[in-house]
Design a protein around this motif. Structure first.
Motif, short mmCIF file in Angstrom:
data_model
loop_
_atom_site.label_atom_id
_atom_site.label_comp_id
_atom_site.label_asym_id
_atom_site.label_seq_id
_atom_site.Cartn_x
_atom_site.Cartn_y
_atom_site.Cartn_z
N THR A 122 2.09 7.62 -4.29
CA THR A 122 0.65 7.74 -4.05
C THR A 122 -0.09 8.27 -5.26
O THR A 122 -1.28 8.11 -5.37
CB THR A 122 0.33 8.65 -2.84
N ALA A 171 -3.02 13.69 2.52
CA ALA A 171 -2.83 13.13 1.18
C ALA A 171 -1.80 13.92 0.38
O ALA A 171 -1.21 13.42 -0.56
CB ALA A 171 -4.16 13.09 0.44
N ARG A 172 -1.60 15.18 0.75
CA ARG A 172 -0.74 16.03 -0.05
C ARG A 172 0.67 16.22 0.52
O ARG A 172 1.49 16.89 -0.10
CB ARG A 172 -1.40 17.41 -0.26
N LYS A 194 3.02 14.12 0.85
CA LYS A 194 4.00 13.50 -0.04
C LYS A 194 4.26 14.35 -1.29
O LYS A 194 5.34 14.31 -1.86
CB LYS A 194 3.54 12.10 -0.46
N LEU A 242 -9.46 16.94 -5.74
CA LEU A 242 -9.86 17.07 -4.34
C LEU A 242 -10.65 18.34 -4.06
O LEU A 242 -10.29 19.41 -4.53
CB LEU A 242 -8.63 17.06 -3.43
N LYS A 244 -0.21 -1.00 -9.62
CA LYS A 244 1.24 -0.86 -9.60
C LYS A 244 1.89 -1.66 -10.73
O LYS A 244 2.82 -1.21 -11.36
CB LYS A 244 1.79 -1.28 -8.23
N PHE A 290 -4.78 10.04 -7.87
CA PHE A 290 -3.78 9.38 -7.04
C PHE A 290 -3.69 7.90 -7.37
O PHE A 290 -4.64 7.31 -7.87
CB PHE A 290 -4.15 9.51 -5.57
N VAL A 291 -2.55 7.30 -7.07
CA VAL A 291 -2.44 5.85 -7.20
C VAL A 291 -2.85 5.20 -5.88
O VAL A 291 -3.76 4.37 -5.82
CB VAL A 291 -1.00 5.42 -7.55
N ASP A 292 -2.19 5.60 -4.81
CA ASP A 292 -2.35 4.94 -3.53
C ASP A 292 -3.59 5.35 -2.77
O ASP A 292 -4.38 4.52 -2.36
CB ASP A 292 -1.14 5.26 -2.65
N GLU A 293 -3.73 6.61 -2.54
CA GLU A 293 -4.80 7.06 -1.67
C GLU A 293 -6.04 7.40 -2.48
O GLU A 293 -6.55 8.51 -2.46
CB GLU A 293 -4.32 8.25 -0.83
#
Ligand SMILES: Cc1ncc(COP(=O)(O)O)c(C=O)c1O
Ligand SMILES: Cc1ncc(COP(=O)(O)O)c(C=O)c1O
Ligand code: FES
Ligand code: FES
Lengths: 381, 144, 381
Positions: free
Chosen positions: B40, B124-125, B127, C127, C269, C287-290
């Motif tokens: 992620t 989100a965290r 992982k 965040l 990716k 982040f990459v995904d979220e």
């Protein structure tokens, strides 16, 4: 039925060459002028050359042109921005009572912040007397804003004379040249203003773009905060394609100015001649000759503005009761009130015809014929 | 202690592990090596362990990651060092339950690790916190 | 050499259908929506149907959409307008330290008027912790502004959670959704915000147009004074052609959203995979995904951002050091400072790649190969 557009002072059709330029830019130049890569540098070049051309059109220099989203923003920025920048020198503003709402409502906003605003009267031709400006000045005056040419009646103000009076005064001098630009010869050095507003959509350019001329050294507090665009005076990603298209419109306007001045003045005279031939009773609000060539405001005794406009519209003629922004409402025009007082019949029977691109002599004749027929029918009732 | 202060304490523990990571570094050749990254965020951990007689003898980590992942790695290495492999697995399971907000077995003392409990509230965290544990499980499994 | 544009977060190419719509409107619809004649009414219809479409795209209603000249104006209007409207309830504003300059500088302007602003910290992934928002709230807080998705690192904030916290509080909640709109699913009822900013040029629409969603009943003091456009909330002749073209861009964005989300995530990716194959040492900022699917911000240890960008540009790859507005300057990104502190190497070695229209898998592969080669050359030195 052929529709005849005689409302160019409200907004004007985009010149085909301008539309072409726009679509070319939209398709080919999508960089952000703030980006340092090649896409960004190309976009920056379009901005730069447009700015150079616009500056030249009023004899200003490159850095004195600030792009805005139109005439309203330029007016707001000039008046509120200059008033805020000079707050420590005073809180008194002078303007006229026939300004566009963009100026008047900006002044109202300043009033609600504690500024004092003097709204100068005009005579029955819509003229501001420079002497009255002199008398209104106080040590606290920081901004004077008098429009160049009026959008409803076309009256041109003695801007250079007023600038002369202001020479020795601390106040900065703004003029709303939205209607004058592109049809009058404007040289900021000659007329001596500090700030001047222009809008693209009045001169066959796209809507949503304009500029404020701000003389080097004149302080205007930014009102749009964010990125460092326009030398930190106006934030927001630059509207590259509209700016490029606007420049194209200016180029065409400059090249065709003399010819259009003559043509529109001819239209005015033709229109008047035909009405006279049909024994229509009318009076000109403002001047015919020494006014903006494209604006003709006529009062038709015995008629009502709304019935007139509806009938004109039904017969394919698009005209207006004055400024488009209040055309939807039945409130009488503040310009006509300032010229004729609250009780004049003219407030309820005046129509503005304004000429522009694509209008032909035949169209003007036909529109005048139709107007004559409508007036003669309505006024008889 | 009010709930808020407890939260603050936990944050302090996490920041302490992040700023002064325990067992930071890499073991000599011949040890178990796992490289794992958190899909992620792209952050990664390089975990090295030595196992002898069914016991985790040494564990060190290296990597590039957020405070939670690095603090968690620091706590994890601290927790499993000297424990037998079965206990390490068990702890990973408990930790996973904790992250999912499930009830978990409180018989095993988790020590500092409990400070990460609050992470379960930030999907989100999760992982981030489990990265090091997943790496540890993977390494031990491959060794079996 | 083929140029590869990977700076879509700075600004994006106009979709061909959008450009087509624009030129059609420029050529055919030149009325002023405030005019009552047929030309005006046709222009009004274009505005109305665009407004309906935009409202629907975020599950808002017709009157909740206010057109602006872009994201910067929407942000300024939201924050300064809402702060001024609620001045009698308090003068405290909360925002985050990673907002776009349009928000941060609007807040600075408020500070210079005597408002107090709290700039919330973020963690190293960018965040904002909703609990920290709760703790920052006071009885004087009137506006909270937290962006939806960050333009530099793509981090998506827990907006719905923050909205929940604010439910019982007087403060209005604004989110800058300029980067998120068109790629994330935004439902204002679900996420529970009062104000939301959008810009057209980030989603393959024209530059110079955007909108502010203002929930019914939420008070925002107008900042552009003049005509009565946008229900008196934003004066200035409406930019009809850009608004119509913007609506076209939104239509396309809505239809292709899922497909683009997947595609851009795949690009991320792929990019990472290729760098890894070439044994490039890099770290993902954020982040990459979220995160926003189109934004990938990478830190390359041992390189320098300016050398990187110049080398990328020379090899035809357009990327950026973060927000375009500051890309011209060497100042480190305030977003990266907020995430990593003042001393991190990442402030000087991070590059933003952002994906969009026309990017192909081949382009991404080629760009990643070139990036790998440049990093491996520069980092060795
Ligand atoms: C004299 C004058 N000033 C200002 C404006 C406002 O310009 P814009 O429509 O570009 O906001 C207009 C036209 O609407 C105008 O005629
Ligand atoms: C998050 C964010 N907010 C606001 C803006 C400003 O929008 P605009 O360029 O339309 O003024 C941008 C882009 O520049 C942005 O990325
Ligand atoms: S203006 Fe004086 S006679 Fe017409
Ligand atoms: S954000 Fe990557 S491990 Fe935490």
């Amino acid at each position: 039925m052929e529709r005849i557009y005689l409302d160019h002072a409200a907004t004007s059709p985009v010149h085909p060459q301008v539309a072409e330029k726009m679509v070319k830019l939209l398709n080919e130049q999508y960089g952000n002028p703030s980006s340092i890569h090649s896409f960004g540098r190309e976009a920056r070049q379009i901005l730069d050359s447009a700015r150079t051309l616009l500056a030249k059109s009023i004899n200003a220099s490159f850095n004195e042109i600030i792009f805005t989203s139109g005439g309203t923003e330029a007016d707001n920025m000039a008046i509120i921005g200059a008033a805020h920048a000079a707050k420590d020198k005073g809180m008194h503003i002078i303007t006229s009572s026939i300004e566009h709402h963009a100026v008047l409502h900006a002044c109202h906003a300043l009033e609600s912040e504690g500024f004092q605003v003097t709204y100068l009267p005009v005579d029955e031709k819509g003229l501001v007397n420079p002497e009255v400006v002199r008398q209104a000045l106080t040590d606290e005056t920081t901004v004077v804003s008098i429009m160049y040419g009026n959008n409803e009646v076309g009256t041109i103000q003695p801007i250079a004379e007023i600038a002369d009076i202001l020479k020795e005064h601390q106040a900065v001098f703004h003029t709303d040249a939205v209607q004058a630009y592109g049809i009058e010869n404007l040289d900021v050095k000659q007329i001596g203003v500090d700030l001047l507003s222009v809008s693209s959509h009045k001169i066959n350019g796209p809507k949503g773009i304009g500029f404020l001329y701000a003389r080097e050294g004149v302080k205007v507090k930014p009102r749009m905060h964010g990125g460092e665009q326009e030398k930190k005076r106006r934030a927001g990603t630059e509207n590259v394609s509209s700016i490029g298209a606007f420049a194209e419109a200016v180029k065409i306007a400059e090249e065709t100015k003399e010819e259009r001045r003559e043509k529109y003045l001819g239209f005015k005279k033709k229109f008047i001649e035909i009405l006279t031939q049909h024994e229509v009773y009318f009076v000109v609000n403002g001047f015919v000759d020494e006014a903006l060539p494209h604006v003709l405001n006529l009062s038709f005794a015995g008629t009502d503005v709304e019935a007139m406009l509806v009938n004109l519209d039904l017969s394919g003629v698009a005209a207006s009761s004055g400024s488009a922004c209040t055309a939807g409402s039945i409130e009488p025009s503040h310009v006509l009130v300032a010229m004729f007082g609250n009780d004049s019949d003219r407030l309820r029977n005046s129509i503005r015809f304004s000429f522009g691109l694509n209008n032909t002599e035949e169209q003007i004749e036909m529109a005048a014929e139709k107007t004559a027929a409508i007036v003669n029918r309505l006024a008889k009732q | 202690m009010s709930f808020n202060n407890l939260d603050a304490l936990y944050r302090q523990v996490i920041m302490d592990h992040y700023k002064n990571p325990r067992n930071k570094g890499s073991l000599e050749d011949g040890s178990l090596t796992v490289d794992m990254n958190n899909p992620t965020c792209g952050d990664r951990i390089h975990l090295t362990m030595t196992v002898k007689d069914g016991k985790v003898e040494e564990a060190k980590f290296d990597g590039e990651g957020c405070s939670i992942s690095m603090a968690s790695a620091s706590m994890m290495t601290q927790a499993i060092k000297g424990k037998d492999v079965e206990t390490a697995y068990k702890m990973a399971e408990i930790f996973s339950d904790m992250m999912q907000g499930k009830e978990y077995d409180e018989d095993i003392d988790l020590g500092d690790i409990e400070a990460l409990q609050g992470v379960s509230k930030f999907p989100a965290r999760i992982k981030c916190a489990t990265l090091a544990w997943k790496a540890m499980e993977k390494g031990l499994k491959e060794n079996e």
